[in-house]
Design an enzyme around this catalytic site. Structure first.
Site, mmCIF file in Angstrom:
data_model
loop_
_atom_site.group_PDB
_atom_site.id
_atom_site.type_symbol
_atom_site.label_atom_id
_atom_site.label_comp_id
_atom_site.label_asym_id
_atom_site.label_seq_id
_atom_site.Cartn_x
_atom_site.Cartn_y
_atom_site.Cartn_z
ATOM 1 N N ASN A 175 0.802 -1.224 0.000
ATOM 2 C CA ASN A 175 0.000 0.000 0.000
ATOM 3 C C ASN A 175 0.842 1.285 0.000
ATOM 4 O OD1 ASN A 175 0.792 -0.743 2.568
ATOM 5 N ND2 ASN A 175 -1.101 -0.109 3.552
ATOM 6 N N GLY A 250 3.204 -6.081 7.094
ATOM 7 C CA GLY A 250 2.260 -6.931 6.377
ATOM 8 C C GLY A 250 1.195 -7.437 7.327
ATOM 9 N N VAL A 252 -0.978 -10.074 9.907
ATOM 10 C CA VAL A 252 -0.659 -10.813 11.138
ATOM 11 C C VAL A 252 -0.193 -12.246 10.822
ATOM 12 C CG1 VAL A 252 -1.600 -11.700 13.316
ATOM 13 C CG2 VAL A 252 -2.187 -9.386 12.554
ATOM 14 N N PRO A 253 -0.886 -12.996 9.931
ATOM 15 C CA PRO A 253 -0.419 -14.365 9.688
ATOM 16 C C PRO A 253 1.018 -14.407 9.145
ATOM 17 C CG PRO A 253 -2.632 -14.071 8.803
ATOM 18 C CD PRO A 253 -2.169 -12.717 9.241
ATOM 19 N N GLU A 272 5.171 -4.496 11.792
ATOM 20 C CA GLU A 272 4.102 -3.506 11.575
ATOM 21 C C GLU A 272 2.961 -4.254 10.914
ATOM 22 O OE1 GLU A 272 4.009 -0.396 12.488
ATOM 23 O OE2 GLU A 272 6.092 -0.096 13.084
ATOM 24 N N CYS A 306 -3.305 0.449 6.903
ATOM 25 C CA CYS A 306 -3.317 -0.374 8.119
ATOM 26 C C CYS A 306 -3.933 0.352 9.310
ATOM 27 C CB CYS A 306 -1.891 -0.786 8.456
ATOM 28 S SG CYS A 306 -0.762 0.609 8.493
ATOM 29 N N GLU A 408 -10.180 -7.185 9.635
ATOM 30 C CA GLU A 408 -9.540 -6.141 8.823
ATOM 31 C C GLU A 408 -9.887 -6.436 7.360
ATOM 32 O OE1 GLU A 408 -5.305 -6.217 7.989
ATOM 33 O OE2 GLU A 408 -5.214 -4.063 8.302
ATOM 34 N N GLU A 485 8.278 2.624 14.205
ATOM 35 C CA GLU A 485 8.990 3.235 13.085
ATOM 36 C C GLU A 485 8.735 4.740 13.118
ATOM 37 O OE1 GLU A 485 7.664 1.198 9.498
ATOM 38 O OE2 GLU A 485 9.185 -0.340 9.802
HETATM 39 P P1 NAD Z 1 1.139 -9.967 3.449
HETATM 40 O O1 NAD Z 1 1.370 -10.383 4.851
HETATM 41 O O2 NAD Z 1 0.367 -10.865 2.571
HETATM 42 O O3 NAD Z 1 2.537 -9.742 2.698
HETATM 43 C C1 NAD Z 1 3.496 -8.834 3.196
HETATM 44 C C2 NAD Z 1 4.863 -9.198 2.645
HETATM 45 O O4 NAD Z 1 5.264 -10.456 3.184
HETATM 46 C C3 NAD Z 1 4.917 -9.349 1.119
HETATM 47 O O5 NAD Z 1 6.109 -8.753 0.663
HETATM 48 C C4 NAD Z 1 4.939 -10.850 0.925
HETATM 49 O O6 NAD Z 1 5.555 -11.253 -0.281
HETATM 50 C C5 NAD Z 1 5.756 -11.293 2.126
HETATM 51 N N1 NAD Z 1 5.600 -12.692 2.558
HETATM 52 C C6 NAD Z 1 4.571 -13.533 2.304
HETATM 53 N N2 NAD Z 1 4.805 -14.742 2.904
HETATM 54 C C7 NAD Z 1 5.980 -14.623 3.564
HETATM 55 C C8 NAD Z 1 6.740 -15.502 4.400
HETATM 56 N N3 NAD Z 1 6.336 -16.739 4.664
HETATM 57 N N4 NAD Z 1 7.894 -15.060 4.942
HETATM 58 C C9 NAD Z 1 8.305 -13.784 4.703
HETATM 59 N N5 NAD Z 1 7.631 -12.907 3.916
HETATM 60 C C10 NAD Z 1 6.481 -13.329 3.352
HETATM 61 O O7 NAD Z 1 0.483 -8.516 3.518
HETATM 62 P P2 NAD Z 1 -0.052 -7.621 2.315
HETATM 63 O O8 NAD Z 1 -1.293 -8.218 1.780
HETATM 64 O O9 NAD Z 1 1.073 -7.325 1.387
HETATM 65 O O10 NAD Z 1 -0.387 -6.246 3.082
HETATM 66 C C11 NAD Z 1 -1.578 -6.033 3.758
HETATM 67 C C12 NAD Z 1 -1.362 -6.169 5.241
HETATM 68 O O11 NAD Z 1 -0.290 -5.352 5.661
HETATM 69 C C13 NAD Z 1 -2.572 -5.679 6.037
HETATM 70 O O12 NAD Z 1 -2.828 -6.585 7.093
HETATM 71 C C14 NAD Z 1 -2.112 -4.336 6.573
HETATM 72 O O13 NAD Z 1 -2.770 -3.919 7.738
HETATM 73 C C15 NAD Z 1 -0.665 -4.589 6.793
HETATM 74 N N6 NAD Z 1 0.077 -3.333 6.839
HETATM 75 C C16 NAD Z 1 0.548 -2.882 8.039
HETATM 76 C C17 NAD Z 1 1.215 -1.664 8.118
HETATM 77 C C18 NAD Z 1 1.752 -1.126 9.425
HETATM 78 O O14 NAD Z 1 2.576 -0.219 9.386
HETATM 79 N N7 NAD Z 1 1.319 -1.621 10.572
HETATM 80 C C19 NAD Z 1 1.390 -0.901 6.966
HETATM 81 C C20 NAD Z 1 0.896 -1.389 5.764
HETATM 82 C C21 NAD Z 1 0.245 -2.605 5.706
#
Ligand code: NAD
Length: 511
Positions: A175, A250, A252-253, A272, A306, A408, A485
């Site tokens: 995002n 990214g 939580v999972p 984050e 997020c 979410e 951050e």
């Molecule tokens: P995601 O968890 O699907 O992916 C995030 C990143 O992790 C991607 O680069 C992905 O390729 C990588 N990834 C996937 N599997 C992995 C693994 N097993 N090991 C290491 N890396 C792996 O999240 P998304 O769909 O890209 O983003 C949306 C989520 O991110 C939402 O839950 C949002 O709230 C969160 N988010 C949080 C913040 C914050 O600052 N708190 C900011 C932006 C987005």
């Protein structure tokens, strides 16, 4: 986003007419960045990069394999030896120069961010300006990173040094791609670490441009590397034995998996993660400000933020006027080509994400909520028919137990919930596993601070929402994350303390 930056951008009459398309060098050139060069990875496995605005394929991107990840980490390890010996002042100078280059290339960066994310150009400009400020901020902080001195008995003393951790691995979501690359790399580099970044596979472009900007600013080759890839590449980075810290943004999972990898290697970890934040509007607030705030809490970047305050709690005595105003203003938001100046709603990142958001609207209706506006797929113009556009949605008759109020969604779906008393709304607002952000609108000064202190979240807004001035720490309580951050706190999290005891007399040994 910095509101002052935003205002200056809106007023700025001069803008280069730069366009970035699928055939531009930012897209066509290699997208891994190793030892100061764009390179193609060894791996032949690829993923399809699509432009959210049109749904068309931009290119296929190679997914970095074990060898690619290892080369990047080895490059960062090699350069760490030299970079950590630079003074903080010298490191800061590199970052400050990089901030200026970001400002000079801001329109190109913003257009590339639009191509990658589908967000409207006015927002992408705000994002890039805020990123330049962050890099500048850590450039200014670098010279001041220091330890402490403790006088002990008999002339003995102890001093501490703040030392870098080593190689930091970063993983980003889609995002705010450039923001994640800068918010993570600039404090890490300021502290003397070197960095390997894996952007989201949906948005690989601007992280590589940042590498070129750092190089032009004087950052030695190998201090900042980019590996493109999907989840497997991220897992390879998190599990690499020579990475000392992971900083992840990214869901939580996925954050749980990154933390597990770090636990196995006893590595530092910053997370984050997601949120389902409350935005509380009391009946004594300025209604127009509260409506603006609730929209800012929900509708930036097609709702894929997020910290969004997607649970909007409105005191029942003002529910009618609040709903009338917010529905009118939401319907007026221009949905369209993200490159157009007047567009306020661009494209959702992918078809899959758009379908997920629409499915949530259906579930909400089945569970008894009513749609007052939006929640539908939109085709703004024929040339954009393959893009993933959705009208911002306002749901009423929501209840706390509903799926749409608990999960979410990561899309423009606002759930409006009524409440009567302060104690009631605090307890309902905190009844979630997340704790990223929260907002309170009221003109009662004491109540504002009382409620802010009771809400379980890392970022609180009083009479505003989703503003991120540079230097303000950002991060979550509960399952929304670990660490902070964008503030001085980040410097603590990218350093470790070495304590040096100095004996000035003879050693008094008991044996
Ligand atoms: P995601 O968890 O699907 O992916 C995030 C990143 O992790 C991607 O680069 C992905 O390729 C990588 N990834 C996937 N599997 C992995 C693994 N097993 N090991 C290491 N890396 C792996 O999240 P998304 O769909 O890209 O983003 C949306 C989520 O991110 C939402 O839950 C949002 O709230 C969160 N988010 C949080 C913040 C914050 O600052 N708190 C900011 C932006 C987005």
């Amino acid at each position: 986003m910095n509101v002052l930056v935003w205002r200056s951008l809106i007023r700025s009459p001069h803008r280069c007419m730069c366009t970035v398309t699928g055939s531009s060098s930012q897209v066509c050139h290699p997208l891994n960045y190793l030892d100061g060069q764009r390179v193609d990875p060894k791996c032949t496995q690829t993923f399809d990069l699509r432009e959210p605005a049109t749904g068309k394929s931009l290119r296929f991107v190679a997914s970095s394999n074990e060898e690619d990840v290892d080369m990047a980490v080895r490059s960062a390890r090699r350069e760490f030896k030299a970079w950590k010996k630079f003074s903080g002042f010298e490191r800061g100078n590199v970052l400050k120069k990089a901030a200026n280059i970001i400002r000079m290339r801001s329109e190109e960066l913003a257009r590339t961010e639009v191509l990658d994310t589908g967000k409207p150009i006015y927002e992408a400009r705000m994002d890039i300006a805020g990123c330049a400020d962050t890099v500048d901020y850590y450039g200014g902080m670098a010279a001041g990173i220091s330890g402490e001195f403790l006088q002990l008995s008999n002339g003995n003393f102890n001093y501490t040094m703040r030392e870098p951790l080593g190689v930091v691995g970063g993983i980003g979501a889609w995002n705010y791609p450039f923001q994640m690359a800068t918010w993570k790399s600039s404090p890490a580099l300021a502290c003397g670490n070197t960095f390997v970044f894996k952007p989201s596979p949906f948005t690989p472009l601007t992280a590589v441009m940042l590498g070129e900007i750092y190089k032009e600013a004087g950052l030695p080759d190998g201090c900042y590397n980019v590996i493109q890839g999907e989840g497997e590449t991220g897992a390879l980075l998190g599990n690499h034995p020579d990475v000392n810290k992971m900083t992840f943004t990214g869901s939580v999972p996925t954050g749980t998996k990154v933390m597990e990898a770090c636990a196995k290697g006893i590595k530092h970890v910053g997370l984050e993660l997601g949120g389902k934040s409350p935005c509380i509007i009391f009946n004594d607030s300025n209604l127009d400000n509260a409506v603006s705030g609730a929209m800012m809490a929900n509708f930036f970047t097609q709702g894929q933020v997020c910290s969004n305050g997607t649970r909007v709690f409105v005191q029942n005595s003002i529910m009618g006027p609040f709903i009338a105003k917010i529905v009118e203003r939401t319907k007026n938001m221009k949905i369209g080509n993200p490159n157009h100046e007047d567009t306020k709603v661009g494209a959702t990142i992918s078809e899959e994400q758009a379908m997920k958001v629409l499915a949530y609207v259906d579930i909400a209706k089945k569970e008894g909520a009513s749609v007052l506006c939006g929640g539908e797929r939109v085709v703004p113009e024929a040339s954009l028919s393959g893009g993933y556009y959705m009208s911002p949605c306002i749901l009423v008759n929501c209840e706390d137990h509903m799926t749409v109020v608990k999960d979410e969604i990561f899309g423009s779906v606002m759930s409006v919930l009524g409440f009567d008393t302060e104690q009631e709304v605090i307890s309902r607002a905190n009844d979630t596993e997340f704790g990223l952000a929260a907002g309170v609108f009221t003109n009662d000064l004491k109540r504002a601070h009382r409620v802010a202190s009771e809400l379980e979240a890392g970022s609180l807004y009083v009479n505003n929402y989703n503003v991120y001035p540079v230097g303000v720490p950002f991060g979550g309580y509960k399952k929304s994350g670990l660490g902070r951050e964008n503030g001085p706190e980040a410097l603590d999290l990218f350093t470790q303390v070495k304590s040096v005891y100095v004996e000035m007399g003879d050693v008094e040994a008991p044996f």
